[in-house]
Design an enzyme around this catalytic site. Sequence first.
Site, mmCIF file in Angstrom:
data_model
loop_
_atom_site.group_PDB
_atom_site.id
_atom_site.type_symbol
_atom_site.label_atom_id
_atom_site.label_comp_id
_atom_site.label_asym_id
_atom_site.label_seq_id
_atom_site.Cartn_x
_atom_site.Cartn_y
_atom_site.Cartn_z
ATOM 1 N N ARG A 156 1.921 11.823 -3.055
ATOM 2 C CA ARG A 156 2.075 12.333 -4.458
ATOM 3 C C ARG A 156 2.641 13.952 -4.459
ATOM 4 O O ARG A 156 1.839 14.591 -5.470
ATOM 5 C CB ARG A 156 0.885 11.762 -5.192
ATOM 6 C CG ARG A 156 0.646 10.546 -5.209
ATOM 7 C CD ARG A 156 1.746 9.917 -5.919
ATOM 8 N NE ARG A 156 1.518 8.484 -6.532
ATOM 9 C CZ ARG A 156 1.706 7.408 -5.702
ATOM 10 N NH1 ARG A 156 2.543 7.634 -4.517
ATOM 11 N NH2 ARG A 156 1.455 6.187 -6.141
ATOM 12 N N SER A 230 -0.889 5.609 -12.481
ATOM 13 C CA SER A 230 -2.129 6.399 -12.148
ATOM 14 C C SER A 230 -2.328 7.814 -12.470
ATOM 15 O O SER A 230 -1.363 8.386 -12.433
ATOM 16 C CB SER A 230 -2.166 6.308 -10.608
ATOM 17 O OG SER A 230 -1.905 4.966 -9.930
ATOM 18 N N GLU A 328 -2.844 13.301 -11.500
ATOM 19 C CA GLU A 328 -1.333 13.036 -10.902
ATOM 20 C C GLU A 328 -0.437 13.479 -11.735
ATOM 21 O O GLU A 328 0.812 14.234 -11.293
ATOM 22 C CB GLU A 328 -1.332 11.483 -10.608
ATOM 23 C CG GLU A 328 -0.083 11.278 -9.776
ATOM 24 C CD GLU A 328 0.314 9.729 -9.689
ATOM 25 O OE1 GLU A 328 -0.446 9.027 -8.647
ATOM 26 O OE2 GLU A 328 1.183 9.125 -10.255
HETATM 27 N N1 EPU Z 1 -9.875 -0.748 -8.178
HETATM 28 C C1 EPU Z 1 -11.082 -1.153 -8.568
HETATM 29 N N2 EPU Z 1 -11.241 -0.942 -9.888
HETATM 30 C C2 EPU Z 1 -10.198 -0.462 -10.570
HETATM 31 C C3 EPU Z 1 -8.931 -0.518 -10.105
HETATM 32 C C4 EPU Z 1 -8.836 -0.616 -8.688
HETATM 33 O O1 EPU Z 1 -12.094 -1.356 -7.667
HETATM 34 O O2 EPU Z 1 -10.361 -0.473 -11.922
HETATM 35 C C5 EPU Z 1 -9.753 -1.065 -6.342
HETATM 36 C C6 EPU Z 1 -8.962 -2.201 -6.339
HETATM 37 O O3 EPU Z 1 -9.587 -3.442 -5.850
HETATM 38 C C7 EPU Z 1 -8.357 -1.826 -4.996
HETATM 39 C C8 EPU Z 1 -8.261 -0.398 -4.730
HETATM 40 O O4 EPU Z 1 -8.991 0.245 -6.069
HETATM 41 O O5 EPU Z 1 -8.837 -2.526 -3.871
HETATM 42 C C9 EPU Z 1 -6.698 0.168 -4.850
HETATM 43 O O6 EPU Z 1 -6.214 -0.199 -6.154
HETATM 44 P P1 EPU Z 1 -4.763 -0.641 -6.164
HETATM 45 O O7 EPU Z 1 -4.186 -1.257 -5.219
HETATM 46 O O8 EPU Z 1 -4.419 -0.786 -7.518
HETATM 47 O O9 EPU Z 1 -3.995 0.797 -6.058
HETATM 48 P P2 EPU Z 1 -4.265 2.337 -6.267
HETATM 49 O O10 EPU Z 1 -4.750 2.927 -4.975
HETATM 50 O O11 EPU Z 1 -5.193 2.212 -7.354
HETATM 51 C C10 EPU Z 1 -1.868 3.070 -5.612
HETATM 52 C C11 EPU Z 1 -0.964 4.221 -6.248
HETATM 53 C C12 EPU Z 1 -0.057 3.325 -7.459
HETATM 54 C C13 EPU Z 1 0.557 2.194 -6.550
HETATM 55 C C14 EPU Z 1 -0.607 1.213 -5.773
HETATM 56 C C15 EPU Z 1 0.165 0.170 -4.780
HETATM 57 C C16 EPU Z 1 -2.007 6.222 -6.472
HETATM 58 C C17 EPU Z 1 -2.707 7.491 -7.227
HETATM 59 N N3 EPU Z 1 -1.721 5.048 -7.136
HETATM 60 O O12 EPU Z 1 -2.821 2.628 -6.711
HETATM 61 O O13 EPU Z 1 0.826 4.052 -7.962
HETATM 62 O O14 EPU Z 1 1.428 1.384 -7.241
HETATM 63 O O15 EPU Z 1 -1.519 2.137 -5.046
HETATM 64 O O16 EPU Z 1 0.573 1.177 -3.847
HETATM 65 O O17 EPU Z 1 -1.841 6.395 -5.330
HETATM 66 C C18 EPU Z 1 1.357 5.675 -9.717
HETATM 67 O O18 EPU Z 1 1.053 6.194 -8.695
HETATM 68 O O19 EPU Z 1 1.186 5.690 -10.941
HETATM 69 C C19 EPU Z 1 0.994 4.230 -9.312
HETATM 70 C C20 EPU Z 1 0.837 3.202 -9.894
#
Ligand code: EPU
Length: 333
Positions: A156, A230, A328
Site C-alpha cells: 500500500r 479498507s 490508507e
Molecule cells: N476480519 C474480522 N472482522 C472484520 C473484518 C475482517 O475479524 O470485520 C478478519 C477476517 O476474518 C479475516 C481477516 O480479518 O480473517 C482479514 O480480512 P480480509 O480477508 O477481508 O482482508 P483484509 O486484510 O481486511 C485486505 C486488503 C483488501 C483486500 C483483501 C483481500 C488491506 C488494508 N486491505 O483486507 O484491500 O481486498 O485483503 O486481499 O490490506 C483495500 O485496500 O481497499 C482493500 C479492500
Amino acid sequence: MFDLSHRTTLALRVQANEVVEIHSEAEASALCADRKRPWLVLSGGSNILLPAELTQPVLIPLIKGIVACEQNAESILIEVGAGESWNDLVWYCLEQGWYGLENLVEIPGWAGAAPIQNIGAYGVEVKDVLDSVRLVDLDNGTVMNRSAMDCQLAYRSSIFKHKEQDRWLISALRLRLWRQPHLNLSYAGIRAELEARGCRQPSPVDVAQAVRSMRQRKLVDPAVLPNAGSFFQNPVVSNEQLEEILRHEPDLMYFPDASGHAKLAAGWLIERCGLKGQSREGVGCSNQHALVVVNNRPGQNTLHEVLDWAGYVQSCVLDRFGVHLDIEPRIYH
Ligand code: EPU
C-alpha cells in the site's frame, strides 16, 4: 464553485474553486508548462479524502486508451491511459487472453492511481505486473518514463505516496501481462471459493469470478453505502510485539509478512474493540467488514466527521493492543 461531493466514493461534502479535465498526456503537459500551480490530481476518487473547501485547483486526467506495445510468445506489454476504469481494464484483458490481473478484479478507481498505493488484493499487487509509468511533471509539464523498480512499490505504498507526493501526474501505466494463464492461488480464500464452486481446474476467468463474489460478499459497494474500501492498513509488527499481544489475545488474527514480520488483520482488531457496526454522526465501521469506514450521510458529512471517527478507532486499537493503525486513503486537509 464546483461540487465534488459525489466525485469520491466516500461521498464527503466537498466544494472546489476550480476543476480542469484533461484528455491526453500532451494536454496535461501543456497545461502544467503554462500554469505552475499546486495541482491536486483527482482520479476515480476511491482512495482520497478531501476537505469541505478545496482551494487548490483540481486536475482530472480523463486519458483513455489500452494499446498493445510489444509482445512475444510469453508476454505482452500494454499501455493503459490513466483515466481507464481499473475494473473494466481487468475484464478487457481477460477477454483478450492477457493474464495476471484476475485477482485484482472489482477494485474501484482508475488505472492511473493504481501504482500510488500499489493496489493489491487476494495475493497479487500491481507491483507484480507493472513495467513502468509515464509521468507529467506538475511543476513544468516535462514528460518522462519511470520504471516500476524506481517507484519504490511496497505494501500500500510507493514513492508517489511519500517522497514525491503531488509531484507528478501519472498519465499512463505500462503493464507486462502473460499470454498463458499464470494463476496465483496463494490466498487460501480463493482456493476455498473455487472448491465451493466445484472448479477443479480453474481458468483466469474462474479466478476473477471467484474474487468478484468474495469481494461482493465481504466488502461494501460504495454505490449502496459510500466508503473508501479498507480505511486502515493492516499493521506490521515485530515478532516481539506479536508475542506480547498474543499473551493477552491468544486468538489474534495475523499473517506472516514478506519481511519476516507479522501483519495483523486490522478488521479483526477493530471488531475486537467492539466497533464493528458502530458509528458517530453518521460515520462508522461497516457492520459487514469492520475495516471499511462508511458514510451514512452522503454529501453532508465532511472530512472532519470522518477523521473524528478514525481517531476514535485508532485510539481504541492503540489502548487495547498497543498498535497504531495508519489510514490508507490519501488525506488532503
Ligand atoms: N476480519 C474480522 N472482522 C472484520 C473484518 C475482517 O475479524 O470485520 C478478519 C477476517 O476474518 C479475516 C481477516 O480479518 O480473517 C482479514 O480480512 P480480509 O480477508 O477481508 O482482508 P483484509 O486484510 O481486511 C485486505 C486488503 C483488501 C483486500 C483483501 C483481500 C488491506 C488494508 N486491505 O483486507 O484491500 O481486498 O485483503 O486481499 O490490506 C483495500 O485496500 O481497499 C482493500 C479492500
